[in-house]
Write a protein that holds these residues in place. Structure first.
Motif, PDB file in Angstrom:
ATOM      1  N   PHE A  29      42.119  38.015  45.760  1.00  0.00           N
ATOM      2  CA  PHE A  29      41.633  37.969  47.433  1.00  0.00           C
ATOM      3  C   PHE A  29      42.742  38.301  48.210  1.00  0.00           C
ATOM      4  CE2 PHE A  29      38.097  38.225  45.501  1.00  0.00           C
ATOM      5  CZ  PHE A  29      36.933  36.721  45.657  1.00  0.00           C
ATOM      6  N   SER A  30      43.738  37.311  48.296  1.00  0.00           N
ATOM      7  CA  SER A  30      44.907  38.160  48.678  1.00  0.00           C
ATOM      8  C   SER A  30      45.410  39.090  49.082  1.00  0.00           C
ATOM      9  CB  SER A  30      45.850  36.537  49.231  1.00  0.00           C
ATOM     10  OG  SER A  30      46.583  36.544  47.856  1.00  0.00           O
ATOM     11  N   ILE A  31      45.625  39.965  48.023  1.00  0.00           N
ATOM     12  CA  ILE A  31      45.838  41.057  47.581  1.00  0.00           C
ATOM     13  C   ILE A  31      44.779  42.363  47.519  1.00  0.00           C
ATOM     14  CG2 ILE A  31      46.783  42.606  45.416  1.00  0.00           C
ATOM     15  CD1 ILE A  31      47.570  39.972  43.726  1.00  0.00           C
ATOM     16  N   TYR A  32      43.469  42.507  47.321  1.00  0.00           N
ATOM     17  CA  TYR A  32      42.050  43.483  47.065  1.00  0.00           C
ATOM     18  C   TYR A  32      41.641  43.487  48.598  1.00  0.00           C
ATOM     19  CZ  TYR A  32      44.563  44.017  42.597  1.00  0.00           C
ATOM     20  OH  TYR A  32      45.644  44.182  41.899  1.00  0.00           O
ATOM     21  N   THR A  33      40.576  43.929  48.997  1.00  0.00           N
ATOM     22  CA  THR A  33      39.482  43.717  50.012  1.00  0.00           C
ATOM     23  C   THR A  33      37.813  43.674  49.288  1.00  0.00           C
ATOM     24  OG1 THR A  33      40.328  45.942  50.897  1.00  0.00           O
ATOM     25  CG2 THR A  33      38.502  45.005  51.053  1.00  0.00           C
ATOM     26  N   VAL A  34      38.268  42.707  49.397  1.00  0.00           N
ATOM     27  CA  VAL A  34      36.287  41.645  49.015  1.00  0.00           C
ATOM     28  C   VAL A  34      35.358  42.640  50.380  1.00  0.00           C
ATOM     29  CG1 VAL A  34      35.504  39.858  48.170  1.00  0.00           C
ATOM     30  CG2 VAL A  34      38.044  39.588  48.294  1.00  0.00           C
ATOM     31  N   THR A  68      29.420  36.350  58.897  1.00  0.00           N
ATOM     32  CA  THR A  68      30.423  36.165  59.181  1.00  0.00           C
ATOM     33  C   THR A  68      30.916  36.152  57.949  1.00  0.00           C
ATOM     34  OG1 THR A  68      29.882  35.518  61.083  1.00  0.00           O
ATOM     35  CG2 THR A  68      32.442  34.988  60.064  1.00  0.00           C
ATOM     36  N   ILE A  69      32.073  36.772  57.495  1.00  0.00           N
ATOM     37  CA  ILE A  69      32.867  37.058  55.974  1.00  0.00           C
ATOM     38  C   ILE A  69      34.269  36.568  55.891  1.00  0.00           C
ATOM     39  CG2 ILE A  69      34.187  39.404  56.335  1.00  0.00           C
ATOM     40  CD1 ILE A  69      33.174  39.989  53.857  1.00  0.00           C
ATOM     41  N   SER A  70      34.243  35.264  55.311  1.00  0.00           N
ATOM     42  CA  SER A  70      35.732  34.979  55.671  1.00  0.00           C
ATOM     43  C   SER A  70      36.135  34.747  54.542  1.00  0.00           C
ATOM     44  CB  SER A  70      35.465  33.544  56.767  1.00  0.00           C
ATOM     45  OG  SER A  70      35.280  32.692  55.421  1.00  0.00           O
ATOM     46  N   ARG A  71      37.646  34.537  53.839  1.00  0.00           N
ATOM     47  CA  ARG A  71      38.221  34.418  53.286  1.00  0.00           C
ATOM     48  C   ARG A  71      39.165  32.789  52.537  1.00  0.00           C
ATOM     49  NH1 ARG A  71      41.652  38.651  53.061  1.00  0.00           N
ATOM     50  NH2 ARG A  71      43.332  36.832  53.563  1.00  0.00           N
ATOM     51  N   ASN A  72      39.135  32.597  52.473  1.00  0.00           N
ATOM     52  CA  ASN A  72      39.914  31.710  51.959  1.00  0.00           C
ATOM     53  C   ASN A  72      41.075  31.096  50.293  1.00  0.00           C
ATOM     54  OD1 ASN A  72      40.932  28.197  51.216  1.00  0.00           O
ATOM     55  ND2 ASN A  72      39.816  27.769  52.257  1.00  0.00           N
ATOM     56  N   ASP A  73      42.174  32.115  50.664  1.00  0.00           N
ATOM     57  CA  ASP A  73      43.091  31.629  49.376  1.00  0.00           C
ATOM     58  C   ASP A  73      43.584  30.588  48.346  1.00  0.00           C
ATOM     59  OD1 ASP A  73      45.077  35.003  51.581  1.00  0.00           O
ATOM     60  OD2 ASP A  73      42.891  34.186  50.725  1.00  0.00           O
ATOM     61  N   ALA A  74      43.685  29.938  49.310  1.00  0.00           N
ATOM     62  CA  ALA A  74      43.455  28.407  48.364  1.00  0.00           C
ATOM     63  C   ALA A  74      42.999  28.077  47.068  1.00  0.00           C
ATOM     64  CB  ALA A  74      43.839  27.312  49.155  1.00  0.00           C
ATOM     65  N   ASN A  75      40.857  28.282  47.093  1.00  0.00           N
ATOM     66  CA  ASN A  75      40.577  28.023  46.678  1.00  0.00           C
ATOM     67  C   ASN A  75      40.178  29.160  45.472  1.00  0.00           C
ATOM     68  OD1 ASN A  75      39.053  28.469  48.191  1.00  0.00           O
ATOM     69  ND2 ASN A  75      38.652  26.196  48.227  1.00  0.00           N
ATOM     70  N   ASN A  76      40.971  30.389  46.394  1.00  0.00           N
ATOM     71  CA  ASN A  76      40.324  32.082  45.907  1.00  0.00           C
ATOM     72  C   ASN A  76      38.510  32.144  46.034  1.00  0.00           C
ATOM     73  OD1 ASN A  76      42.396  32.457  44.358  1.00  0.00           O
ATOM     74  ND2 ASN A  76      42.132  31.273  43.125  1.00  0.00           N
TER      75      ASN A  76
END
Length: 118
Positions: A29-34, A68-76
């Motif tokens: 998720f830190s690399i690609y668009t989700v 609202t969309i959000s991303r947490n790279d620590a837990n993918n």
């Protein structure tokens, strides 16, 4: 191969809230668009919201100010917070990750049902 697993769907009354989560089996998720898409029977799948690797977000006009969309790279995980839900939000919601690595990649989850009804 990467697995995407959605969770958090269910039945909610109009005006209520739900939180959908998408978990990836690898740190992509830190690399690609989700993105989150949704689909109802007889209709085409539509884009609801997306978040880029640079945290740029986009929303369908129908959900702006409510989702609202959000991303947490620590837990993918990528989360879709849905507030003030309406009956027209009823659909199967799908998580989707895509982008260029060595080649074009696109992954889909299996979907989770959201039903907004009194």
């Amino acid at each position: 191969q990467v697995q995407l697993v959605e969770s958090g769907g269910g039945l909610v009354q109009p005006g209520g809230s739900l939180r959908l989560s998408c978990a990836a089996s690898r740190n992509i998720f830190s690399i690609y668009t989700v993105a989150w898409h949704r689909q109802t029977p007889g209709k085409e799948r539509e884009l609801v919201a997306s978040i880029g690797s640079d945290d740029t977000t986009k929303y369908a006009d129908s959900v702006k100010g409510r989702f609202t969309i959000s991303r947490n790279d620590a837990n993918n995980t990528v989360t879709l917070h849905m507030n003030n839900l309406k009956s027209e939000d009823t659909a199967v919601y799908y998580c989707n990750a895509y982008g260029w690595g060595d080649y074009w990649i696109q992954y889909w989850g299996q979907g989770t049902q959201v039903t907004v009804s009194s």
